[in-house]
Design a protein around this motif. Structure first.
Motif, PDB file in Angstrom:
ATOM      1  N   ALA A  40      -4.180  14.329 -11.482  1.00 33.48           N
ATOM      2  CA  ALA A  40      -5.598  14.005 -11.573  1.00 33.48           C
ATOM      3  C   ALA A  40      -5.834  12.629 -12.182  1.00 33.48           C
ATOM      4  CB  ALA A  40      -6.335  15.075 -12.370  1.00 33.48           C
ATOM      5  N   ASP A  41      -5.076  12.282 -13.216  1.00 30.82           N
ATOM      6  CA  ASP A  41      -5.300  10.990 -13.876  1.00 30.82           C
ATOM      7  C   ASP A  41      -4.690   9.814 -13.123  1.00 30.82           C
ATOM      8  OD1 ASP A  41      -2.645  11.510 -14.315  1.00 30.82           O
ATOM      9  OD2 ASP A  41      -2.732  11.376 -16.500  1.00 30.82           O
ATOM     10  N   GLU A  42      -4.082  10.071 -11.970  1.00 34.12           N
ATOM     11  CA  GLU A  42      -3.512   9.009 -11.142  1.00 34.12           C
ATOM     12  C   GLU A  42      -4.299   8.752  -9.873  1.00 34.12           C
ATOM     13  OE1 GLU A  42       1.219   9.673 -12.177  1.00 34.12           O
ATOM     14  OE2 GLU A  42       0.289  10.899 -10.602  1.00 34.12           O
ATOM     15  N   VAL A  43      -5.329   9.545  -9.632  1.00 34.37           N
ATOM     16  CA  VAL A  43      -6.075   9.475  -8.378  1.00 34.37           C
ATOM     17  C   VAL A  43      -6.711   8.109  -8.159  1.00 34.37           C
ATOM     18  CG1 VAL A  43      -8.045  10.420  -7.110  1.00 34.37           C
ATOM     19  CG2 VAL A  43      -6.476  11.947  -8.286  1.00 34.37           C
ATOM     20  N   ALA A  44      -7.179   7.494  -9.238  1.00 34.32           N
ATOM     21  CA  ALA A  44      -7.862   6.205  -9.127  1.00 34.32           C
ATOM     22  C   ALA A  44      -6.957   5.124  -8.527  1.00 34.32           C
ATOM     23  CB  ALA A  44      -8.371   5.761 -10.482  1.00 34.32           C
ATOM     24  N   GLN A  45      -5.656   5.343  -8.536  1.00 32.07           N
ATOM     25  CA  GLN A  45      -4.721   4.368  -7.968  1.00 32.07           C
ATOM     26  C   GLN A  45      -4.857   4.272  -6.452  1.00 32.07           C
ATOM     27  OE1 GLN A  45      -0.692   5.315  -9.109  1.00 32.07           O
ATOM     28  NE2 GLN A  45      -1.255   5.791 -11.220  1.00 32.07           N
ATOM     29  N   VAL A  46      -5.305   5.363  -5.826  1.00 33.25           N
ATOM     30  CA  VAL A  46      -5.254   5.400  -4.359  1.00 33.25           C
ATOM     31  C   VAL A  46      -6.583   5.678  -3.673  1.00 33.25           C
ATOM     32  CG1 VAL A  46      -2.824   5.990  -4.172  1.00 33.25           C
ATOM     33  CG2 VAL A  46      -4.482   7.793  -4.499  1.00 33.25           C
ATOM     34  N   LEU A  47      -7.527   6.325  -4.340  1.00 33.25           N
ATOM     35  CA  LEU A  47      -8.781   6.676  -3.693  1.00 33.25           C
ATOM     36  C   LEU A  47      -9.929   5.815  -4.225  1.00 33.25           C
ATOM     37  CD1 LEU A  47      -8.843  10.568  -3.389  1.00 33.25           C
ATOM     38  CD2 LEU A  47      -8.020   8.860  -1.768  1.00 33.25           C
ATOM     39  N   PRO A  48     -10.852   5.405  -3.343  1.00 33.76           N
ATOM     40  CA  PRO A  48     -11.977   4.588  -3.771  1.00 33.76           C
ATOM     41  C   PRO A  48     -12.928   5.383  -4.664  1.00 33.76           C
ATOM     42  CG  PRO A  48     -12.274   5.297  -1.495  1.00 33.76           C
ATOM     43  CD  PRO A  48     -10.880   5.698  -1.897  1.00 33.76           C
ATOM     44  N   SER A  74       0.825  -1.204   0.000  1.00 35.84           N
ATOM     45  CA  SER A  74       0.000   0.000   0.000  1.00 35.84           C
ATOM     46  C   SER A  74       0.858   1.251   0.000  1.00 35.84           C
ATOM     47  CB  SER A  74      -0.930   0.011   1.227  1.00 35.84           C
ATOM     48  OG  SER A  74      -1.641   1.237   1.302  1.00 35.84           O
ATOM     49  N   GLU A  75       0.930   1.912  -1.167  1.00 40.12           N
ATOM     50  CA  GLU A  75       1.616   3.198  -1.237  1.00 40.12           C
ATOM     51  C   GLU A  75       0.874   4.233  -0.397  1.00 40.12           C
ATOM     52  OE1 GLU A  75       4.416   3.863  -2.621  1.00 40.12           O
ATOM     53  OE2 GLU A  75       4.794   2.160  -3.962  1.00 40.12           O
ATOM     54  N   GLU A  76      -0.433   4.104  -0.335  1.00 43.15           N
ATOM     55  CA  GLU A  76      -1.259   5.041   0.422  1.00 43.15           C
ATOM     56  C   GLU A  76      -0.894   5.016   1.903  1.00 43.15           C
ATOM     57  OE1 GLU A  76      -5.962   5.556   1.675  1.00 43.15           O
ATOM     58  OE2 GLU A  76      -5.342   3.958   0.316  1.00 43.15           O
ATOM     59  N   LEU A  77      -0.821   3.807   2.481  1.00 43.71           N
ATOM     60  CA  LEU A  77      -0.502   3.667   3.901  1.00 43.71           C
ATOM     61  C   LEU A  77       0.994   3.572   4.157  1.00 43.71           C
ATOM     62  CD1 LEU A  77      -3.232   1.054   4.891  1.00 43.71           C
ATOM     63  CD2 LEU A  77      -3.244   3.504   5.394  1.00 43.71           C
ATOM     64  N   GLN A  78       1.788   3.471   3.058  1.00 42.52           N
ATOM     65  CA  GLN A  78       3.235   3.315   3.164  1.00 42.52           C
ATOM     66  C   GLN A  78       3.594   2.058   3.962  1.00 42.52           C
ATOM     67  OE1 GLN A  78       6.176   5.735   2.075  1.00 42.52           O
ATOM     68  NE2 GLN A  78       4.565   5.293   0.591  1.00 42.52           N
ATOM     69  N   ALA A 108       5.985  10.520  12.069  1.00 42.93           N
ATOM     70  CA  ALA A 108       6.697   9.924  10.934  1.00 42.93           C
ATOM     71  C   ALA A 108       5.902  10.081   9.646  1.00 42.93           C
ATOM     72  CB  ALA A 108       6.956   8.445  11.210  1.00 42.93           C
ATOM     73  N   ALA A 109       5.181  11.187   9.511  1.00 46.66           N
ATOM     74  CA  ALA A 109       4.349  11.413   8.326  1.00 46.66           C
ATOM     75  C   ALA A 109       5.200  11.473   7.068  1.00 46.66           C
ATOM     76  CB  ALA A 109       3.545  12.693   8.496  1.00 46.66           C
ATOM     77  N   LYS A 110       4.630  10.969   5.976  1.00 43.64           N
ATOM     78  CA  LYS A 110       5.293  11.016   4.675  1.00 43.64           C
ATOM     79  C   LYS A 110       4.217  11.111   3.607  1.00 43.64           C
ATOM     80  CE  LYS A 110       8.606   8.627   1.697  1.00 43.64           C
ATOM     81  NZ  LYS A 110       9.445   7.431   1.490  1.00 43.64           N
ATOM     82  N   HIS A 111       4.479  11.911   2.559  1.00 43.72           N
ATOM     83  CA  HIS A 111       3.447  12.129   1.555  1.00 43.72           C
ATOM     84  C   HIS A 111       3.834  11.601   0.185  1.00 43.72           C
ATOM     85  CE1 HIS A 111       6.048  15.700   0.930  1.00 43.72           C
ATOM     86  NE2 HIS A 111       5.672  15.594  -0.335  1.00 43.72           N
ATOM     87  N   LYS A 112       2.800  11.327  -0.612  1.00 49.48           N
ATOM     88  CA  LYS A 112       2.946  10.958  -2.015  1.00 49.48           C
ATOM     89  C   LYS A 112       2.069  11.913  -2.827  1.00 49.48           C
ATOM     90  CE  LYS A 112       4.371   7.270  -3.392  1.00 49.48           C
ATOM     91  NZ  LYS A 112       5.626   6.789  -4.003  1.00 49.48           N
ATOM     92  N   ILE A 113       2.521  12.244  -4.053  1.00 48.82           N
ATOM     93  CA  ILE A 113       1.821  13.213  -4.904  1.00 48.82           C
ATOM     94  C   ILE A 113       1.227  12.494  -6.111  1.00 48.82           C
ATOM     95  CG2 ILE A 113       2.022  15.392  -6.151  1.00 48.82           C
ATOM     96  CD1 ILE A 113       4.637  15.877  -4.569  1.00 48.82           C
ATOM     97  N   VAL A 148      -1.103  11.688   2.651  1.00 46.66           N
ATOM     98  CA  VAL A 148      -0.135  11.711   3.749  1.00 46.66           C
ATOM     99  C   VAL A 148      -0.346  10.484   4.624  1.00 46.66           C
ATOM    100  CG1 VAL A 148       0.786  13.027   5.691  1.00 46.66           C
ATOM    101  CG2 VAL A 148      -0.197  14.229   3.713  1.00 46.66           C
ATOM    102  N   ALA A 149       0.627   9.596   4.642  1.00 50.34           N
ATOM    103  CA  ALA A 149       0.578   8.425   5.513  1.00 50.34           C
ATOM    104  C   ALA A 149       1.071   8.803   6.901  1.00 50.34           C
ATOM    105  CB  ALA A 149       1.443   7.304   4.936  1.00 50.34           C
ATOM    106  N   ASP A 150       0.449   8.211   7.918  1.00 50.92           N
ATOM    107  CA  ASP A 150       0.848   8.441   9.315  1.00 50.92           C
ATOM    108  C   ASP A 150       0.784   9.915   9.698  1.00 50.92           C
ATOM    109  OD1 ASP A 150       1.331   5.790  10.137  1.00 50.92           O
ATOM    110  OD2 ASP A 150       3.252   5.790   9.125  1.00 50.92           O
ATOM    111  N   ALA A 151      -0.281  10.577   9.260  1.00 46.76           N
ATOM    112  CA  ALA A 151      -0.409  12.010   9.525  1.00 46.76           C
ATOM    113  C   ALA A 151      -0.536  12.317  11.009  1.00 46.76           C
ATOM    114  CB  ALA A 151      -1.629  12.560   8.778  1.00 46.76           C
ATOM    115  N   LEU A 152      -1.026  11.369  11.795  1.00 47.07           N
ATOM    116  CA  LEU A 152      -1.227  11.595  13.223  1.00 47.07           C
ATOM    117  C   LEU A 152       0.022  11.310  14.044  1.00 47.07           C
ATOM    118  CD1 LEU A 152      -4.768  10.004  13.510  1.00 47.07           C
ATOM    119  CD2 LEU A 152      -4.231  12.413  13.829  1.00 47.07           C
TER     120      LEU A 152
END
Length: 302
Positions: free
Chosen positions: A292-300, A150-154, A284-289, A277-281
């Motif tokens: 628009a045409d890549e959003v479907a990879q990570v969001l439902p 999971s790139e989203e959750l790292q 050790a937060a880290k973000h991925k960018i 942003v993974a682990d935003a709370l």
């Protein structure tokens, strides 16, 4: 250290260690077909003959589920050690190589061979303390595989044995807290307990604003204006750089899909970007960018 290893895991290591002649860490790798065993004995992943992957599994990090399945929760953040401190360039390069080999195996649907090992000192010392030598290294006769990535959750989940099983959300949280993975130390884990998607997103937005501000850019929270993005980023002269839609990602919290306004902005704004942003709370937060045409990879339902 062996005192930190689950007894079931330690029993397998001891059985393997006593089942044949004693082997050095280099010899264990050589018998698995690792040609660079002698020159790179203390890496965390290797390529063996046939381009197969061999990976080190620290026994201290192995979790045993209620059904007896072994698994490890592995951070995809190559820049941060398990204790939260930054890796130096060499350490990060080694971590990136390991992750690259595991990802390749995952994408190919292939398993990997593992060497089980324990350390004389705590694992967090292994990367920076030369006296933190491997205590035991044995070949694991069971194949391992990457069950999820999971790139989203790292996070990646490594599982020993049969495919088709994954740890529960509670097991993932427990593993991260008990083994102090980035974002998983006890205090940080407690902070994330009971957090809603909105809580995670608010923490992520604060992280993004601090991130851009630290580089001298102007980052303004415009989320209350329902523009289809949350943060507007400008350079030092006021020139518009990015329009950022923010999402936080945390284990056990469903990441929100794009709103109608955000979907419209993604299609019409050239400077629109999604920052996840993974682990935003945690610390050790880290973000991925994403464009628009890549959003479907990570969001439902994006």
């Amino acid at each position: 250290m062996e005192s930190e290893v689950d007894p079931k895991v330690l029993a397998v290591i001891e059985e393997e260690r006593l089942s044949g002649p004693p082997l050095t860490p280099v010899e264990v790798l050589s018998k698995l077909g690792v040609l660079e065993a002698r020159s790179k004995p203390f890496e965390s992943a290797w390529l063996a003959t046939g381009d197969s992957v061999v990976a080190a599994i620290w026994a201290e990090y192995v979790n045993v589920a209620a059904n007896g399945q072994w698994y490890i929760v592995e951070s995809l953040n190559a820049e941060v050690r398990a204790d939260g401190r930054e890796r130096n360039a060499t350490q990060a390069q080694r971590a990136e190589f390991r992750l690259a080999q595991l990802k390749r195996a995952f994408e190919a649907g292939q398993g990997f061979r593992a060497v089980l090992q324990t350390n004389r000192l705590g694992i967090v010392e292994a990367e920076s303390n030369r006296s933190a030598k491997i205590s035991i290294r044995v070949r694991d006769d069971e194949e391992w595989h990457v069950a999820s990535w999971s790139e989203e959750l790292q996070l990646a989940v490594l599982v020993r044995g049969a495919r088709g099983w994954q740890p529960t959300v509670d097991e993932l949280k427990s593993a991260r807290r008990s083994h102090a993975l980035p974002g998983g130390a006890a205090a940080d884990g407690d902070a994330a307990q009971g957090a809603s998607a909105q809580d995670v997103d608010e923490a992520a937005k604060g992280y993004i604003i601090r991130h851009f501000s630290s580089y001298g850019y102007q980052a303004e929270d415009v989320s209350s204006q329902a523009l289809g993005y949350d943060v507007e980023v400008k350079d030092k002269k006021g020139g518009l750089l990015l329009r950022v839609c923010v999402r936080g990602a945390s284990v056990g919290v469903q990441t929100r899909k794009l709103s109608p306004q955000e979907q419209a902005s993604a299609k019409g704004e050239k400077l629109w970007r999604l920052f996840v942003v993974a682990d935003a709370l945690t610390g050790a937060a880290k973000h991925k960018i994403y464009k628009a045409d890549e959003v479907a990879q990570v969001l439902p339902d994006a």
